[in-house]
Design a protein around this motif. Structure first.
Motif, PDB file in Angstrom:
ATOM      1  N   ILE A  71      19.311 -17.821 -33.307  1.00  0.00           N
ATOM      2  CA  ILE A  71      19.687 -17.327 -31.983  1.00  0.00           C
ATOM      3  C   ILE A  71      18.447 -17.253 -31.095  1.00  0.00           C
ATOM      4  CG2 ILE A  71      20.640 -15.379 -30.690  1.00  0.00           C
ATOM      5  CD1 ILE A  71      22.706 -16.928 -32.345  1.00  0.00           C
ATOM      6  N   PRO A 126      16.458 -15.628 -28.119  1.00  0.00           N
ATOM      7  CA  PRO A 126      16.450 -14.435 -27.264  1.00  0.00           C
ATOM      8  C   PRO A 126      16.613 -14.824 -25.791  1.00  0.00           C
ATOM      9  CG  PRO A 126      14.646 -14.352 -28.846  1.00  0.00           C
ATOM     10  CD  PRO A 126      15.232 -15.740 -28.930  1.00  0.00           C
ATOM     11  N   GLN A 127      17.225 -13.942 -25.019  1.00  0.00           N
ATOM     12  CA  GLN A 127      17.442 -14.230 -23.607  1.00  0.00           C
ATOM     13  C   GLN A 127      16.125 -14.506 -22.881  1.00  0.00           C
ATOM     14  OE1 GLN A 127      20.202 -12.625 -19.895  1.00  0.00           O
ATOM     15  NE2 GLN A 127      19.863 -11.264 -21.635  1.00  0.00           N
ATOM     16  N   THR A 183      29.456 -18.198 -30.394  1.00  0.00           N
ATOM     17  CA  THR A 183      28.067 -18.609 -30.601  1.00  0.00           C
ATOM     18  C   THR A 183      27.977 -20.076 -30.227  1.00  0.00           C
ATOM     19  OG1 THR A 183      27.831 -17.034 -32.416  1.00  0.00           O
ATOM     20  CG2 THR A 183      26.173 -18.767 -32.246  1.00  0.00           C
ATOM     21  N   ALA A 192      22.968 -19.051 -28.200  1.00  0.00           N
ATOM     22  CA  ALA A 192      23.190 -17.623 -27.975  1.00  0.00           C
ATOM     23  C   ALA A 192      24.584 -17.221 -28.419  1.00  0.00           C
ATOM     24  CB  ALA A 192      22.989 -17.278 -26.498  1.00  0.00           C
ATOM     25  N   ASN A 208      23.879 -12.372 -26.456  1.00  0.00           N
ATOM     26  CA  ASN A 208      23.197 -11.677 -27.554  1.00  0.00           C
ATOM     27  C   ASN A 208      23.333 -10.163 -27.424  1.00  0.00           C
ATOM     28  OD1 ASN A 208      22.394 -14.268 -28.276  1.00  0.00           O
ATOM     29  ND2 ASN A 208      20.389 -14.074 -27.291  1.00  0.00           N
TER      30      ASN A 208
END
Length: 390
Positions: free
Chosen positions: A60, A62-63, A111, A143, A205
């Protein structure tokens, strides 16, 4: 030839420059939720990708590390009093408050990868000059998106899955292209709009969307090019033809290799929707110096119309191949597949290569030659990385 030299110079300079070093005037370059150490292609519209090591850090993204692709302004909007205009055939237009959208419909998560159609454009540009920003392998991120199903919203508005209809979206961002000023707008086929994976999204997320990623609400259309997932969603309209917006009609069309910018007729080229099978080597990255001996390679493969069946890597420019180990996430079919491979490297300059194969027979061309197009879209040839082994 001058265009090609300029493109290659852009690739080289962007490989070594971070947002801070560029002195980006955009306020978002200075914010903690923007991320650091990124590759910035343009300060306005803000277009930026994470470094390969940031993408390789986990399944994943992160933003703060997520790639940023804008076409115009970053609107500063408030969730309070926010509403989305909804227009459907045979019904009066209505504005649905954001609060009602959240409370009325079942929350869903998916996802999914978001990927720019120009991802890996730099690789295509090394073969032959292309237009647009020299994206490396980082205009893609993965994400967990949260929101409500667009299909649920449309069914509640009386829309049925019948006929050759389209769903058009408009955003609040202001765009200027070729002397024309307009709001962002695109569309997708109704069948994709009604699919369970397509979301009207509020978070990623588990975090509220930041303004640069579409706060307070955006579209997420898994499997399609990122251009079809507009941010700062203003309206949704069901209609009998694709959007007439400049972005839909004049950009993101796939041309054949014989077409040039002078001969191109966008009306005769297909829209870019589905993204193709692709792969990339993230670690080690281009130009790295690494110690001889056993080395772990790391990257991703992506195929949303089929599953990734196999990934192979080469440490000698494609002469011999080693099968990589796949980190498969069967519960996340719209995401990427991370891979790793251990190879033994002797001293010298090495060309590392990766290629992927799909479960339905999909594969990647060895070079960009058969897929080259002057805008540099859908670059998916074998990914090649050059390193110095010491």
């Amino acid at each position: 030839m001058n265009d090609r030299r300029h493109f290659l110079a852009q690739v080289a300079s962007l490989s070594a420059v971070s947002a801070g070093a560029l002195g980006v005037p955009c306020a978002w370059a200075q914010r903690s939720d923007y991320g650091s150490g990124r590759i910035v292609h343009r300060p306005f519209p803000l277009n930026s990708e994470p470094r390969p090591y940031q993408l390789a850090a986990g399944f994943i993204t992160p933003q703060s590390d997520f790639y940023i692709r804008n076409h115009g302004t970053v609107p500063e909007l408030s969730a309070e009093g926010y509403g989305i205009l909804i227009e459907t055939p045979g019904a009066a237009p209505t504005t649905m408050p954001l609060a009602e959208l959240r409370s009325r419909f079942q929350r869903r998560t998916v996802t999914a990868v978001m990927q720019c159609a120009g991802n890996r454009r730099a690789d295509m540009g090394k073969y032959k000059s292309v237009s647009g920003d020299a994206w490396q392998a980082g205009s893609i991120s993965n994400a967990v998106w949260g929101g409500v199903g667009l299909g649920d919203v449309l069914r509640a508005a009386g829309v049925r899955e019948a006929g050759d209809l389209h769903v058009a979206f408009a955003g609040h961002d202001d765009i200027e292209e070729e002397g024309e000023k307009f709001k962002y707008g695109v569309s997708i086929p109704l069948a994709k709009a009604m699919a369970s994976e397509t979301l009207v999204a509020f978070d990623m997320n588990g975090e509220t969307l930041t303004p640069v990623h579409g706060f307070p609400v955006r579209m997420v259309v898994p499997g399609y090019a990122g251009v079809r997932s507009p941010k700062w969603l203003a309206s949704i309209k069901v209609q009998d033809k694709p959007s007439d917006n400049h972005i839909q009609q004049k950009e993101y069309r796939l041309f054949s290799p014989d077409v040039t910018s002078q001969t191109a007729d966008p009306s005769k080229a297909p829209f870019i929707n589905d993204m193709p099978l692709n792969s990339a080597l993230l670690m080690p990255s281009e130009g790295a110096s690494i110690a001889s001996g056993l080395t772990r390679l790391r990257g991703f493969a992506i195929a949303t119309s089929e599953r990734i069946a196999r990934v192979e890597v080469s440490a000698d420019g494609g002469k011999t191949w080693t099968q990589a180990a796949l980190d498969v996430h069967p519960d996340a079919p719209w995401s990427w597949t991370p891979w790793t491979a251990d190879v033994r490297l002797s001293k010298g300059r090495k060309e590392l290569v990766v290629r992927a194969f799909g479960s339905n027979g999909g594969n990647q061309p060895a070079t960009p030659a058969p897929i080259w197009n002057y805008p540099g879209y859908l670059s998916r040839s074998w990914h090649r990385v050059h390193v110095d082994v010491i």
